[in-house]
Design a protein around this motif. Sequence first.
Motif, mmCIF file in Angstrom:
data_model
loop_
_atom_site.group_PDB
_atom_site.id
_atom_site.type_symbol
_atom_site.label_atom_id
_atom_site.label_comp_id
_atom_site.label_asym_id
_atom_site.label_seq_id
_atom_site.Cartn_x
_atom_site.Cartn_y
_atom_site.Cartn_z
ATOM 1 N N HIS A 1 1.247 5.144 0.368
ATOM 2 C CA HIS A 1 0.574 6.300 0.962
ATOM 3 C C HIS A 1 1.225 7.574 0.409
ATOM 4 O O HIS A 1 2.446 7.698 0.403
ATOM 5 C CB HIS A 1 0.693 6.277 2.482
ATOM 6 C CG HIS A 1 -0.078 5.168 3.134
ATOM 7 N ND1 HIS A 1 -1.314 5.352 3.706
ATOM 8 C CD2 HIS A 1 0.212 3.841 3.281
ATOM 9 C CE1 HIS A 1 -1.758 4.213 4.190
ATOM 10 N NE2 HIS A 1 -0.845 3.268 3.951
ATOM 11 N N ILE B 1 0.856 -1.188 0.000
ATOM 12 C CA ILE B 1 0.000 0.000 0.000
ATOM 13 C C ILE B 1 0.893 1.238 0.000
ATOM 14 O O ILE B 1 1.678 1.456 0.925
ATOM 15 C CB ILE B 1 -0.936 0.048 1.217
ATOM 16 C CG1 ILE B 1 -1.668 -1.288 1.395
ATOM 17 C CG2 ILE B 1 -1.919 1.208 1.076
ATOM 18 C CD1 ILE B 1 -2.570 -1.654 0.255
ATOM 19 N N ASN C 1 -3.794 9.980 -0.307
ATOM 20 C CA ASN C 1 -4.343 8.922 -1.144
ATOM 21 C C ASN C 1 -3.571 7.627 -0.901
ATOM 22 O O ASN C 1 -2.440 7.644 -0.406
ATOM 23 C CB ASN C 1 -4.262 9.298 -2.624
ATOM 24 C CG ASN C 1 -5.086 10.525 -2.950
ATOM 25 O OD1 ASN C 1 -6.191 10.683 -2.442
ATOM 26 N ND2 ASN C 1 -4.556 11.401 -3.792
ATOM 27 N N THR C 2 -4.173 6.504 -1.253
ATOM 28 C CA THR C 2 -3.491 5.214 -1.182
ATOM 29 C C THR C 2 -3.597 4.508 -2.522
ATOM 30 O O THR C 2 -4.589 4.653 -3.240
ATOM 31 C CB THR C 2 -4.094 4.319 -0.078
ATOM 32 O OG1 THR C 2 -5.477 4.101 -0.346
ATOM 33 C CG2 THR C 2 -3.919 4.940 1.291
ATOM 34 N N GLU D 1 -2.897 0.602 -4.136
ATOM 35 C CA GLU D 1 -2.613 -0.800 -3.818
ATOM 36 C C GLU D 1 -1.827 -1.446 -4.954
ATOM 37 O O GLU D 1 -2.183 -1.302 -6.124
ATOM 38 C CB GLU D 1 -3.921 -1.556 -3.593
ATOM 39 C CG GLU D 1 -3.720 -2.973 -3.081
ATOM 40 C CD GLU D 1 -5.031 -3.665 -2.785
ATOM 41 O OE1 GLU D 1 -5.467 -4.467 -3.639
ATOM 42 O OE2 GLU D 1 -5.625 -3.396 -1.713
#
Length: 203
Positions: A26, A24, A31-32, A34
């Motif tokens: 960051h 993940i 926002n993230t 994946e």
Amino acid sequence: KNSKYQQNTDTKVCKIVKNNDKLIIHTEQKNTIECDKIIVATQPFQALPIIEKVGHPLLINELKKWPKMNCYVVLHKDLRQVKNMPWIHQTHTHQKTKKYYITNTIKPIMSDLEFDCAITFVYNTTNYEDFITNHIDKTKIIKIYEPKLPIFTLENSINRNEVWENIDNKCTDIYWTHACKSGIQYHNNAILSAKKVVKKLIN
């Protein structure tokens, strides 16, 4: 964005964490993202804070071998030394320490366009202070940039292919690439290093 990839611009990564089998990312914009795999393409000192807790130990230990130096990139119109040449490599004597140091000045050539500016690279703060005081017309300086550069040592520059082949083989999700990875920092080395990492990843 298309069916094969998505490009995120104006995004600064602040950390990467592992969650089960996923990575993940960051961002400072809160926002993230994946991911299954990540290639970090930065200088060692920039990569370490982001991947130190999630990267393979061999990768992290290797990145820690790279100290950094101050570099000064001077954009100016003092053309007394470079004249009409595209590039000049000079050796100066430091007025206080009496030690030699080098500078590289580049005058871009863009087809038939006349360019009345040059860019001079000065390495480390002590040399920069001497250069600014004794070797350039300060009134012709347009802007000074202050990037950091990785420092090559015997510990981080020997047997590069063998060392990185082993590290890349051990990495499974987080990889790293940079021009200095090959032991020589030039654009061609950056391209070659990146290609090797991508090939390793997709294989």
